[in-house]
Motif scaffolding. Structure first.
Motif, mmCIF file in Angstrom:
data_model
loop_
_atom_site.group_PDB
_atom_site.id
_atom_site.type_symbol
_atom_site.label_atom_id
_atom_site.label_comp_id
_atom_site.label_asym_id
_atom_site.label_seq_id
_atom_site.Cartn_x
_atom_site.Cartn_y
_atom_site.Cartn_z
ATOM 1 N N ASP A 145 -2.895 -2.163 12.725
ATOM 2 C CA ASP A 145 -3.704 -0.676 12.964
ATOM 3 C C ASP A 145 -4.383 -0.793 10.998
ATOM 4 O O ASP A 145 -3.920 0.082 10.230
ATOM 5 N N ALA A 146 -5.394 -1.912 10.501
ATOM 6 C CA ALA A 146 -5.276 -2.186 9.504
ATOM 7 C C ALA A 146 -5.943 -3.431 9.282
ATOM 8 O O ALA A 146 -6.409 -4.212 10.704
ATOM 9 N N HIS A 147 -7.197 -4.268 8.117
ATOM 10 C CA HIS A 147 -7.705 -4.825 8.065
ATOM 11 C C HIS A 147 -6.829 -6.368 7.837
ATOM 12 O O HIS A 147 -6.147 -5.534 7.158
ATOM 13 N N PRO A 148 -7.732 -7.339 7.653
ATOM 14 C CA PRO A 148 -6.611 -8.480 7.390
ATOM 15 C C PRO A 148 -6.696 -8.488 6.156
ATOM 16 O O PRO A 148 -7.306 -8.123 5.112
ATOM 17 N N SER A 149 -5.319 -9.307 5.145
ATOM 18 C CA SER A 149 -6.038 -9.341 3.487
ATOM 19 C C SER A 149 -5.881 -10.615 2.963
ATOM 20 O O SER A 149 -5.954 -10.862 2.449
#
Ligand SMILES: NC(=O)c1ccc[n+]([C@@H]2O[C@H](COP(=O)([O-])OP(=O)(O)OC[C@H]3O[C@@H](n4cnc5c(N)ncnc54)[C@H](O)[C@@H]3O)[C@@H](O)[C@H]2O)c1
Length: 503
Positions: free
Chosen positions: A264-268
């Motif tokens: 539920d997020a962007h990759p790092s």
């Protein structure tokens, strides 16, 4: 807004929007429950014709305006709709006329990618609900701005990732997330889809029926000529307008991969390698320059902490492939392979079409199958009636996170485009990027694929992109200043897509 914790902001604003909007069961002020919702469809050449079919099927809607900057396309579609619907929609070239029209409640758009976000934002500012094709935006900040507009104006904004409404995929993901194949940390998206050269880069006339100023919109209009032989569709392979296959077919599979892994997020961290390769060999002309400038061969690796997505694009022939494991999982050695493989400790889930998934055990036996499609447009119309964001199967926030997967991968590739390496050097570089995938095996399969297509792999030929570190909440790259400008673009007035805080 991007300085706030995005995830928290978006969740709370989504919840706020649905509370605010929960009461009325209708969209347009004053519209009765029995009255049809008026639809404007924007961009109706290819995919837009399917939007038309979907709204014609729905008793709750009437198509009232057709917008296309190619008047020949617009008139053809209006004639066809008149026969099927009994009333002829109004054809217009400038979408702003549709947005001013009080008979229009819903806007559905299938323009080229560089127009998606601005179309959606203008439509929602005018009080319309919006169905926007994938990728929902042409760059990352446009996606954030779309979410802000949907929440600020209380509009429904559905993204054209129709697999979100497909029963087979809904069921397969529920099965997997309840532990059906054990622990799952890796998903591989595939776009092994033959894409031939779009023709030599050159100087071609714009079709006389096209308003090129409106077609160019937010993109720079440097010359009223075209650099590709086929005006429509082939813009997908020119980065000014399209996003290559990572951003064309890709958002369907990156969305399924992210959804299945529960991310539920962007990759790092992001790393891509690839090139636009093989067309010289195919044409037997070393000097040939194809009009496209997006990669036709690309491997992108996305690090989400404890999970990983790998996306592979192959535009050259994938017939007679040596990819033993993928051939087994997709039950075919030849032809296109488009889908997602989830790797679990107890087996695999494979999405191999929009309406079908397989489950394999660790010994590669099929142990389960899921079938069934869905009605993504119907879901959008239902949410426009209920006014509940959570009724949307593909709310804009999902579309943004999934489109960003494509954009981030392409940014890595573009930044390293001139960094052409030998296979040995590429292999050495990849050995420094730890991931749950076997990076070396993926590289070697890619090299074999290129060799089969006549690409000379003994010369330097693949480009290694920049290894990018990304702050998922602030939406900025933290290790590469050259990368940050790629999160947006230079806009051409008056087609300026506002930032999230300015919608
Ligand atoms: N969800 C899916 O399965 C799916 C499938 C195919 C395409 N798509 C998406 O649909 C979009 C369109 O793709 P396509 O293959 O139909 O492209 P296309 O080039 O064939 O059609 C685009 C149409 O939009 C028109 N257009 C361009 N700018 C416009 C503007 N400002 N206002 C009104 N009309 C405008 C063009 O004249 C053209 O008729 C793309 O974003 C693509 O990714 C989605």
């Amino acid at each position: 807004m991007i300085r706030l914790n995005r995830r928290r902001f978006l969740r709370s604003s989504a919840a706020g929007a649905s509370l605010l909007l929960a009461a009325p069961a209708i969209g347009r002020a004053g519209i009765s429950a029995n009255e049809k919702l008026g639809v404007a469809i924007v961009g109706v050449n290819g995919r837009g014709s399917e939007h038309i079919s979907e709204f014609l099927k729905d008793d709750r809607t009437e198509i009232r305006v057709i917008v296309d900057v190619d008047e020949a396309v617009a008139n053809r579609r209006c004639d066809d709709i008149a026969m099927k619907q009994g009333t002829r929609p109004t054809p217009v070239a400038d979408m702003r006329q549709a947005f001013e029209n009080s008979d229009v409640d819903l806007v559905s758009t299938a323009t080229p990618n560089h127009w998606h976000a601005l179309t959606g934002i203008w439509a929602m500012q005018a009080g319309k609900d919006a169905y926007i094709e994938k990728p929902v935006c042409h760059n990352v900040y446009e996606g954030t701005a779309l979410i802000a507009a949907a929440r600020k104006y209380g509009r429904m904004c559905q993204v054209g990732t129709q697999c979100r409404s497909s029963q087979a995929i809904i069921d397969a993901i529920a099965f997997m997330r309840s532990g059906g194949i054990g622990e799952v940390r890796l998903a591989r998206g595939l776009c092994y889809k033959r894409r031939r050269s779009i023709g030599a880069r050159g100087d071609y006339a714009i079709p006389a029926t096209v308003n090129f100023d409106l077609w160019s919109g937010p993109a720079t209009m440097t010359d009223p000529r075209c650099t590709r032989p086929n005006f429509h569709y082939d813009w997908h392979w020119q980065r000014h307008y399209g996003n290559g296959d990572l951003g064309n077919q890709g958002p369907h599979q990156t969305d399924i991969a992210r959804w299945g892994l529960g991310i539920d997020a962007h990759p790092s961290r992001i790393l891509s390698y690839g090139g636009r390769l093989g067309y010289q060999a195919e044409r037997k002309d070393a000097a040939y320059i194809d009009a496209g400038d997006t990669a036709n061969t690309e491997v992108s690796i996305y690090d989400y902490g404890d999970k990983c997505i790998v996306f592979e694009t192959r535009g050259l022939s994938v017939d007679d492939s040596d990819d033993t494991e993928l051939n087994t999982l997709f039950r075919s050695k030849s032809g296109n392979k488009v889908g997602v493989v989830f790797y679990g400790t107890e087996g695999f889930v494979v999405q191999d079409s929009y309406q079908h998934c397989y489950v394999y055990d660790k010994d590669m036996n099929v142990v389960k199958e899921f079938n069934g499609g869905g009605n993504h447009f119907g879901n959008f119309v239902s949410a426009c009636q209920s006014r509940r964001v959570e009724d949307l199967n593909a709310d804009v926030r999902e579309g943004h996170l999934s489109a960003a997967v494509s954009h981030l991968g392409n940014i890595s590739f573009y930044l390293g485009e001139q960094n052409r390496l030998s296979v040995e050097d590429l292999s050495a570089a990849l050995s420094k990027f730890a991931s749950p995938d076997d990076n070396q095996a993926t590289l070697q399969r890619t090299v074999q694929h290129l060799k089969k297509n006549g690409v000379e792999t003994d010369r330097d030929f693949l480009s290694l992109g920049a290894l990018l570190e990304f702050d998922p909440d602030r939406e900025v790259f933290t290790n590469n200043d050259q990368a940050n400008p790629w999160l947006t673009r230079e806009y051409r007035a008056p087609y300026i897509c506002p930032k999230a805080g300015e919608v």
